[in-house]
Design a protein around this motif. Structure first.
Motif, PDB file in Angstrom:
ATOM      1  N   ASN A 288       0.827  -1.215   0.000  1.00  0.00           N
ATOM      2  CA  ASN A 288       0.000   0.000   0.000  1.00  0.00           C
ATOM      3  C   ASN A 288       0.858   1.259   0.000  1.00  0.00           C
ATOM      4  N   GLN A 312      -1.956  -4.679   2.548  1.00  0.00           N
ATOM      5  CA  GLN A 312      -2.582  -4.803   3.861  1.00  0.00           C
ATOM      6  C   GLN A 312      -3.974  -4.187   3.883  1.00  0.00           C
ATOM      7  N   LYS A 313      -4.276  -3.384   2.873  1.00  0.00           N
ATOM      8  CA  LYS A 313      -5.605  -2.783   2.754  1.00  0.00           C
ATOM      9  C   LYS A 313      -6.101  -2.938   1.326  1.00  0.00           C
ATOM     10  N   ILE A 331      -4.305  -8.482   3.806  1.00  0.00           N
ATOM     11  CA  ILE A 331      -5.407  -7.557   4.113  1.00  0.00           C
ATOM     12  C   ILE A 331      -6.134  -8.020   5.375  1.00  0.00           C
ATOM     13  N   ASN A 332      -6.383  -7.074   6.292  1.00  0.00           N
ATOM     14  CA  ASN A 332      -7.005  -7.442   7.565  1.00  0.00           C
ATOM     15  C   ASN A 332      -8.292  -6.687   7.847  1.00  0.00           C
ATOM     16  N   GLU A 333      -8.791  -5.918   6.876  1.00  0.00           N
ATOM     17  CA  GLU A 333     -10.053  -5.214   7.089  1.00  0.00           C
ATOM     18  C   GLU A 333     -10.827  -5.095   5.782  1.00  0.00           C
ATOM     19  N   SER A 335     -12.869  -2.637   3.874  1.00  0.00           N
ATOM     20  CA  SER A 335     -13.219  -1.216   3.811  1.00  0.00           C
ATOM     21  C   SER A 335     -14.171  -0.969   2.641  1.00  0.00           C
ATOM     22  N   SER A 338     -13.431   1.520  -0.233  1.00  0.00           N
ATOM     23  CA  SER A 338     -12.583   1.155  -1.361  1.00  0.00           C
ATOM     24  C   SER A 338     -13.407   0.923  -2.621  1.00  0.00           C
ATOM     25  N   ASN A 359      -6.463 -14.047   3.099  1.00  0.00           N
ATOM     26  CA  ASN A 359      -6.055 -12.837   3.809  1.00  0.00           C
ATOM     27  C   ASN A 359      -6.369 -12.996   5.298  1.00  0.00           C
TER      28      ASN A 359
END
Length: 382
Positions: A288, A312-313, A331-333, A335, A338, A359
């Protein structure tokens, strides 16, 4: 439509060939002959999601302790006569088939030839002037040989001012052949040993529509693509690129960069190519930090593959995007911004396939307004 014409269209589609390259009276005869004789599969690009095929195994003659036999001199036949090493079907007089015959040299090419096939041989060199007599050539197949750059005449292709397709994949080339004629439309150089493409290597090829350079060792492209005003497809996958090529052409529709070492993309990089539809950058080193907020916010892109990187995003994408592949990242969320900057009845994403498996996202992390934003999605994998 007459049944013969219909058959030609069907067969041409199966062969991956263009009907525009044949004379009308020779269409059916040539296609029938080609289907019987051809032993090489078509040049269709293997989709990224299919299982990777094994690496090409080069075929070399077995080593011996004795001195190799001298190569025979190419036959100097009459301008109209077919070389004895080859087959020139009488019902398709502009084609010469010399493929899969253990040839170590290029036979004489009669002047009437337009389509010449030398693939699947043991040819190591292309002597200067090899095609001086055959200036009408449109299609030249030299793939699956052992041709090295040091043994290719410097001006061997320069006089072929009608050449449209050149196949030299699966050889031992360490650099691009050249100079190449301006008439060239397809250049196939995959599975070679090319390490660098100078910025002027493709200069003047304004009619080139497809460039295949996958499975080489290229670490630098410079701005070699910039002047290719007609380029539609650029396959640079399976190389050693650390950065994306400079200056994409405005005509580009398909860009394949998977299996490289790219870790960043400049801001507005894709904006110069308003026709770009497919971008594949899986198996790179993207983070990112190496992307701007609008790197992939291009209204033309329909498919974007960023799987197996270091993201990660979820990067921001345009609402016109239809397929997004992000599996195998960090990636941990989830969103929703996006995909949709505003979520309501009138504003939503056209995304149909979203892959986030592999992920760190948990299934219960999907926000409640996701169904409204992603209302057209038929596949969401987490």
């Amino acid at each position: 439509m007459p049944w013969a014409t219909t058959l030609i269209l069907i067969l041409a589609g199966l062969c991956g060939s263009s009907l525009g390259q044949y004379n009308e009276e020779e269409d059916l005869a040539w296609l029938q002959y080609y289907l019987r004789q051809s032993r090489v599969s078509s040049y269709n690009y293997v989709p990224y999601y299919e299982e990777e095929s094994p690496a090409y195994a080069y075929s070399y003659p077995s080593a011996t302790d004795t001195e190799p036999e001298p190569e025979p001199e190419p036959q100097q036949a009459a301008p109209w006569r077919c070389p004895q090493e080859c087959d020139c079907p009488p019902n398709f007089s502009s084609a010469m088939y010399c493929d899969t015959r253990n040839l170590r040299y290029l036979p004489f090419v009669p002047s009437r030839m337009k389509y010449v096939y030398f693939q699947n041989n043991l040819i190591t060199s292309i002597q200067e002037g090899a095609f001086d007599n055959a200036t009408e050539l449109e299609w030249l197949a030299l793939h699956n040989n052992q041709i090295s750059s040091e043994k290719v005449g410097k001006r061997v292709f320069g006089k072929l001012q009608r050449l449209e397709r050149l196949y030299m994949n699966n050889n031992n080339l360490t650099r691009l052949p050249g100079p190449l004629p301006r008439s060239l439309r397809e250049l196939h150089l995959s599975y070679n040993q090319i390490s660098k493409v100078p910025s002027n290597a493709l200069e003047g090829l304004e009619n080139l529509t497809a460039l295949y350079l996958s499975h080489n060792f290229i670490f630098e492209m410079g701005a070699s693509l910039k002047g290719l005003k007609s380029l539609i497809l650029a396959d640079l996958s399976y190389n050693n690129l650390r950065k994306v090529p400079d200056g994409l052409p405005a005509s580009l529709e398909q860009l394949y960069l998977e299996y490289n070492y790219i870790n960043a993309i400049p801001e507005d990089y894709f904006q110069v190519s308003p026709r770009l539809l497919y971008v594949r950058m899986s198996h790179n080193s993207l983070t990112n930090q190496g992307l701007s907020g609008n790197t992939f916010n291009s209204s033309s892109i329909l498919e974007l593959d960023l799987s197996y990187n270091r993201l990660q995003k979820i990067p921001r994408v345009n609402t016109n995007l239809e397929n997004l592949y992000l599996q195998g990242n960090q990636i941990n969320e989830f969103s929703i911004s996006s995909f949709c900057s505003v979520v309501d009845v009138m504003n939503y994403s056209r995304l149909q396939v979203l892959r986030l498996d592999g992920n760190a996202i948990k299934r219960n992390a999907v926000p409640p307004d996701a169904p409204l934003c992603l209302r057209r999605a038929t596949v969401i994998e987490i």
